[in-house]
Design an enzyme around this catalytic site. Structure first.
Site, PDB file in Angstrom:
ATOM      1  CD  GLU A  36      -2.797  -1.361   2.028  1.00  0.00           C
ATOM      2  OE1 GLU A  36      -4.200  -1.608   2.107  1.00  0.00           O
ATOM      3  OE2 GLU A  36      -1.983  -0.623   3.512  1.00  0.00           O
ATOM      4  CB  CYS A  60       3.498   7.575   2.880  1.00  0.00           C
ATOM      5  SG  CYS A  60       3.829   6.089   4.890  1.00  0.00           S
ATOM      6  CB  CYS A 110       6.250  -5.017   8.524  1.00  0.00           C
ATOM      7  SG  CYS A 110       7.782  -5.377  10.084  1.00  0.00           S
ATOM      8  CB  CYS A 149       5.939  -3.494  16.346  1.00  0.00           C
ATOM      9  SG  CYS A 149       7.550  -3.556  15.930  1.00  0.00           S
ATOM     10  CB  CYS A 206       2.211  -2.586  13.464  1.00  0.00           C
ATOM     11  SG  CYS A 206       2.995  -2.360  11.891  1.00  0.00           S
ATOM     12  CB  CYS A 243       1.806   5.811  11.819  1.00  0.00           C
ATOM     13  SG  CYS A 243       2.177   7.344  11.027  1.00  0.00           S
TER      14      CYS A 243
HETATM   15  N1  SAH Z   1       9.186  -0.344  10.085  1.00  0.00           N
HETATM   16  C1  SAH Z   1       9.398   1.064  10.524  1.00  0.00           C
HETATM   17  C2  SAH Z   1       8.898   2.016   9.354  1.00  0.00           C
HETATM   18  C3  SAH Z   1       7.086   1.272   9.074  1.00  0.00           C
HETATM   19  S1  SAH Z   1       6.664   2.070  10.514  1.00  0.00           S
HETATM   20  C4  SAH Z   1       9.357   2.114  11.343  1.00  0.00           C
HETATM   21  O1  SAH Z   1       8.688   0.831  12.318  1.00  0.00           O
HETATM   22  O2  SAH Z   1       9.974   2.589  11.978  1.00  0.00           O
HETATM   23  C5  SAH Z   1       5.975   3.211  10.330  1.00  0.00           C
HETATM   24  C6  SAH Z   1       6.068   4.418  11.782  1.00  0.00           C
HETATM   25  O3  SAH Z   1       3.786   3.803  12.150  1.00  0.00           O
HETATM   26  C7  SAH Z   1       6.501   3.784  12.949  1.00  0.00           C
HETATM   27  O4  SAH Z   1       6.822   5.369  13.554  1.00  0.00           O
HETATM   28  C8  SAH Z   1       5.710   2.772  13.766  1.00  0.00           C
HETATM   29  O5  SAH Z   1       6.098   2.252  14.885  1.00  0.00           O
HETATM   30  C9  SAH Z   1       4.246   3.283  13.742  1.00  0.00           C
HETATM   31  N2  SAH Z   1       3.483   3.211  14.158  1.00  0.00           N
HETATM   32  C10 SAH Z   1       2.935   1.265  14.040  1.00  0.00           C
HETATM   33  N3  SAH Z   1       1.726   1.197  14.277  1.00  0.00           N
HETATM   34  C11 SAH Z   1       1.376   1.675  14.757  1.00  0.00           C
HETATM   35  C12 SAH Z   1      -0.299   1.870  15.145  1.00  0.00           C
HETATM   36  N4  SAH Z   1      -1.432   1.970  15.362  1.00  0.00           N
HETATM   37  N5  SAH Z   1      -0.197   3.913  15.367  1.00  0.00           N
HETATM   38  C13 SAH Z   1       0.284   4.708  15.320  1.00  0.00           C
HETATM   39  N6  SAH Z   1       1.829   4.393  14.593  1.00  0.00           N
HETATM   40  C14 SAH Z   1       1.741   3.331  14.633  1.00  0.00           C
HETATM   41 FE1  SF4 Z   2       7.297  -4.004  10.679  1.00  0.00          FE
HETATM   42 FE2  SF4 Z   2       5.442  -2.485  12.271  1.00  0.00          FE
HETATM   43 FE3  SF4 Z   2       7.880  -3.001  13.690  1.00  0.00          FE
HETATM   44 FE4  SF4 Z   2       7.338  -0.997  11.430  1.00  0.00          FE
HETATM   45  S1  SF4 Z   2       6.485  -0.735  13.176  1.00  0.00           S
HETATM   46  S2  SF4 Z   2       8.794  -2.438  12.300  1.00  0.00           S
HETATM   47  S3  SF4 Z   2       6.684  -2.329  10.052  1.00  0.00           S
HETATM   48  S4  SF4 Z   2       5.970  -4.447  12.380  1.00  0.00           S
END
Ligand code: SAH
Ligand code: SF4
Length: 347
Positions: free
Chosen positions: A94, A107, A114, A118, A121, A338
């Site tokens: 996406e 973006c 991934c 996390c 996410c 995000c």
């Molecule tokens: N993998 C990279 C980039 C992609 S995620 C990273 O983790 O930095 C992009 C951003 O969205 C990151 O800062 C991540 O921590 C944040 N993010 C992930 N899940 C989220 C959520 N549910 N609400 C707000 N930010 C989130």
């Molecule tokens: Fe991967 Fe989402 Fe963690 Fe970024 S925040 S490293 S995209 S699992």
């Protein structure tokens, strides 16, 4: 997988090599690059400065797109759009476009899914399908450059914050930035890129040596190892002390300010104690903290911090003198915020 070379994977010397092997002069590659990145043509037949025979040879031997748009959603905020693409092997990615003040930010994804899992996410929740090639990263920017050009607008900023962990696909992500930055390509200024990483220490150290003026953002979200490891599994491998040492080394080597991302989760990481620990952790560093209330995702039950708790966290940092802002949430109604990117057709 398709065996033909894919135009967006090629740098200008690789394209030159292919054309030379067909008995063509080197400047043909420059003409094709110009058509691709300046005229924004998408099909070989549009390259009218080439002979018909050469256009046909290009069409037969070089792939011009790996991204098939399948669903496009517009947010009710009127300023955010998300496109789901399928790659040639069917995997989803996406790309989000956001208009904010005078910026047009795209973006982009660096992986389908991934591997880092996390908890909060949506991309992490779907697991890793595969790494994108550099061209598949580049084409997302070209796609939105073409879309915006129709309205006389242009992309002003590119953030590697879509699906995936850019430093888990390091080579392709950096190659993509370099190709987009190339003066004969889109000529997109390095300072207009932001690369966001969850905190892969060896790659942060490596990135410090690249000499690329792109911005670096680190997804911090917690200021002690116990809490951070419970949200971000990779913190067990690269705990905070190692991560902060790498960030300090990066700042020292590049003299560039680093951004820390912090998704505020009600009752979890929005306490005064966490704010104080965060201030202590970043004391004296050239950093800025971006606070963003958590965006909802399917498999995580934490809630976004309410406004009063968000402001209390912000005020605590401000009083200690930490540079921070509360970021607006965008595109939440179309899951374009995000951490909300996932395979929307299979949800
Ligand atoms: N993998 C990279 C980039 C992609 S995620 C990273 O983790 O930095 C992009 C951003 O969205 C990151 O800062 C991540 O921590 C944040 N993010 C992930 N899940 C989220 C959520 N549910 N609400 C707000 N930010 C989130
Ligand atoms: Fe991967 Fe989402 Fe963690 Fe970024 S925040 S490293 S995209 S699992």
């Amino acid at each position: 997988m398709n065996q033909k070379p894919y135009i967006f994977d090629l740098d200008i010397s690789e394209l030159t090599k292919i054309l030379r092997s067909w008995g063509q002069p080197g400047y043909r590659a420059q003409q094709i690059w110009h058509g691709l990145y300046q005229s924004l043509w998408s099909k070989p037949k549009e390259f009218t400065q080439l002979s018909l025979a050469l256009r046909e040879q290009v069409a037969e031997n070089i792939e011009f797109s790996h991204l098939t748009p399948s669903t496009r959603l517009n947010s009710t905020d009127g300023e955010t759009q998300k496109t789901l693409f399928h790659l040639p092997d069917g995997h989803p990615i996406e790309t989000v476009q956001m208009h904010y003040q005078r910026r047009q930010t795209v973006c982009i994804s660096t992986q389908s899914g991934c591997a880092l899992g996390c908890s909060f996410c949506a991309t992490g929740q779907m697991g890793l399908r595969r790494n994108l090639s550099s061209g598949e990263i580049v084409e997302q920017v070209v796609y939105y450059t073409r879309q915006l050009a129709k309205r006389g607008e242009r992309v002003t900023n590119v953030v590697l914050m879509g699906m995936g962990e850019p430093f888990h696909n390091y080579e392709s992500s950096l190659e993509a930035v370099r190709r987009l930055n190339h003066p004969q390509g889109l000529n997109f200024g390095a300072r207009r890129f932001t690369i966001s990483t969850v905190g892969l220490v060896p790659e942060i150290r490596r990135f410090a040596t690249e000499g690329i003026q792109a911005n670096l953002a680190i997804s911090l979200h917690a200021a002690d190892d116990e809490l951070r490891s419970s949200m971000i599994p990779i913190n067990r491998k690269y705990p905070l002390a190692e991560l902060m040492a790498a960030v300090r080394a990066y700042i020292k080597a590049t003299n560039r300010r680093v951004t820390f991302e912090w998704a505020l989760i009600d009752g979890i990481n929005d306490t005064i104690k966490q704010a104080q620990k965060l201030a202590a952790l970043t004391k004296g560093m050239l950093v800025h903290i971006n606070l963003i209330p958590l965006n909802p995702t399917k498999d995580y039950h934490g809630k976004a911090s309410a406004r009063d708790r968000t402001e209390r966290f912000y005020d605590t940092l401000q009083k200690i003198g930490v540079s921070c802002t509360i970021r607006l949430r965008r595109g939440i109604d179309i899951q374009a915020g995000c951490g909300q990117l996932a395979d929307l057709e299979n949800e």
